[in-house]
Design a protein around this motif. Structure first.
Motif, mmCIF file in Angstrom:
data_model
loop_
_atom_site.group_PDB
_atom_site.id
_atom_site.type_symbol
_atom_site.label_atom_id
_atom_site.label_comp_id
_atom_site.label_asym_id
_atom_site.label_seq_id
_atom_site.Cartn_x
_atom_site.Cartn_y
_atom_site.Cartn_z
ATOM 1 N N ALA A 131 2.462 1.786 -3.436
ATOM 2 C CA ALA A 131 0.956 2.310 -4.570
ATOM 3 C C ALA A 131 1.473 4.100 -4.090
ATOM 4 O O ALA A 131 1.350 5.258 -5.026
ATOM 5 C CB ALA A 131 0.307 0.815 -4.420
ATOM 6 N N LEU A 132 1.382 3.982 -3.072
ATOM 7 C CA LEU A 132 0.960 5.801 -2.847
ATOM 8 C C LEU A 132 2.399 6.893 -3.225
ATOM 9 O O LEU A 132 2.482 7.313 -3.620
ATOM 10 C CB LEU A 132 0.691 6.141 -1.123
ATOM 11 C CG LEU A 132 0.304 7.024 -0.767
ATOM 12 C CD1 LEU A 132 -1.019 7.267 -1.263
ATOM 13 C CD2 LEU A 132 0.128 7.239 0.724
ATOM 14 N N SER A 176 -1.701 2.066 -8.512
ATOM 15 C CA SER A 176 -2.489 1.060 -8.146
ATOM 16 C C SER A 176 -1.768 0.351 -7.090
ATOM 17 O O SER A 176 -0.492 -0.150 -6.942
ATOM 18 C CB SER A 176 -3.899 0.538 -8.436
ATOM 19 O OG SER A 176 -3.289 -0.175 -9.317
ATOM 20 N N GLU A 177 -2.838 -0.815 -6.308
ATOM 21 C CA GLU A 177 -1.712 -1.149 -4.893
ATOM 22 C C GLU A 177 -1.938 -2.784 -6.077
ATOM 23 O O GLU A 177 -1.497 -3.272 -5.949
ATOM 24 C CB GLU A 177 -2.746 -2.007 -4.324
ATOM 25 C CG GLU A 177 -3.134 -0.607 -2.572
ATOM 26 C CD GLU A 177 -3.829 -1.343 -2.317
ATOM 27 O OE1 GLU A 177 -3.562 -2.421 -1.772
ATOM 28 O OE2 GLU A 177 -4.368 -0.656 -1.121
ATOM 29 N N LYS A 236 1.157 -1.255 -0.031
ATOM 30 C CA LYS A 236 -0.072 -0.089 -0.068
ATOM 31 C C LYS A 236 0.908 1.330 -0.410
ATOM 32 O O LYS A 236 0.699 1.990 -0.910
ATOM 33 C CB LYS A 236 -0.838 0.125 1.034
ATOM 34 C CG LYS A 236 -1.423 1.085 1.549
ATOM 35 C CD LYS A 236 -2.963 0.775 2.040
ATOM 36 C CE LYS A 236 -4.047 -0.034 2.206
ATOM 37 N NZ LYS A 236 -4.566 -0.098 3.011
ATOM 38 N N GLN A 237 2.045 1.218 1.167
ATOM 39 C CA GLN A 237 3.010 2.380 0.853
ATOM 40 C C GLN A 237 3.412 2.595 -0.658
ATOM 41 O O GLN A 237 3.449 3.366 -0.648
ATOM 42 C CB GLN A 237 3.788 2.392 2.183
ATOM 43 C CG GLN A 237 3.040 2.035 3.320
ATOM 44 C CD GLN A 237 4.159 1.684 4.046
ATOM 45 O OE1 GLN A 237 5.163 0.947 4.123
ATOM 46 N NE2 GLN A 237 4.717 2.593 5.655
ATOM 47 N N LYS A 253 1.131 -4.380 -6.212
ATOM 48 C CA LYS A 253 1.585 -6.259 -6.737
ATOM 49 C C LYS A 253 2.047 -6.712 -7.607
ATOM 50 O O LYS A 253 3.546 -7.419 -7.256
ATOM 51 C CB LYS A 253 -0.301 -6.721 -5.893
ATOM 52 C CG LYS A 253 -0.153 -7.011 -5.249
ATOM 53 C CD LYS A 253 -1.865 -7.370 -4.836
ATOM 54 C CE LYS A 253 -1.877 -6.952 -3.068
ATOM 55 N NZ LYS A 253 -3.290 -7.160 -2.631
#
Length: 217
Positions: free
Chosen positions: A179-180, A185-186, A176-177, A190
């Protein structure tokens, strides 16, 4: 005992697909002939030189090797060649041989990375023992260098984006970090993470860290 050790060491290297070679630099032709005759009797390939320059300019195949080097040469000396090899990154084990060795000489050689220092006259067993040890050691170093080069090639196969993701993985950032931070996107993060681990053949971020640290050495 020494003969058996030498034969077993050479047989082991050949079983691994290696063809070990011993380089000999001595300006006395009789010494080169005697050393090469002894080593070839144990199925060890030899190349002899009377001076350093041809040796330095000779390309070396990726095989376990070591250098039997006379301290005193007509052109220069063994220590100067050792320094030149260190500057060029030539890391094969050096076995110094000399007719009048002193403790300061041996200390100087060993501090600069020599494998062994033998004073003439030395017996065949001593020579065979240190040569077998040096070739076995260099085979281990060679395997490590080849493996490291494979890891480096895997790293270079990463795309610029995947290298960014790798850096963030090594900094313990979660998907998540990542992606941000990369504004993706997550799901995409991934995918990138999976590609990084797959290409580097690492099962976990910890394995990836160990690989990366090795490439920085």
């Amino acid at each position: 005992m020494t003969e058996s050790f030498c034969l077993e060491a050479i047989a082991s290297l050949k079983a691994q697909g290696y063809e070990p070679v011993v380089y000999i630099i001595d300006d006395e032709a009789s010494i080169c002939q005697a050393l090469s005759r002894l080593l070839r009797s144990y199925d060890i390939r030899c190349e002899t030189y009377s001076e350093p320059e041809p040796f330095l300019n000779q390309p070396r195949p990726p095989q376990p090797c070591c250098l039997l080097l006379d301290v005193n040469l007509t052109q220069g000396d063994g220590f100067s060649l050792q320094d030149e090899m260190n500057q060029r990154g030539l890391t094969l084990p050096i076995i110094f041989i000399t007719g009048f060795g002193t403790i300061p000489m041996s200390v100087r050689a060993m501090k600069a990375g020599a494998h062994e220092f033998l004073t003439k006259p030395f017996n065949d067993d001593d020579l065979l023992r240190v040569v077998a040890q040096a070739l076995t050691l260099d085979a281990q170093h060679l395997a490590y260098r080849l493996e490291t080069e494979t890891l480096r090639q895997r790293y270079h196969s990463l795309t610029p984006r995947e290298k960014e993701v790798l850096e963030l993985i090594l900094s313990s950032h979660m998907v998540k970090q990542i992606a941000l931070m990369l504004n993706i996107s997550e799901i995409t993060a991934k995918v990138h993470k999976r590609h990084v681990l797959t290409k580097m053949k690492a099962r976990t971020p910890l394995e990836l860290l160990k690989i990366y640290e090795r490439l920085q050495q």
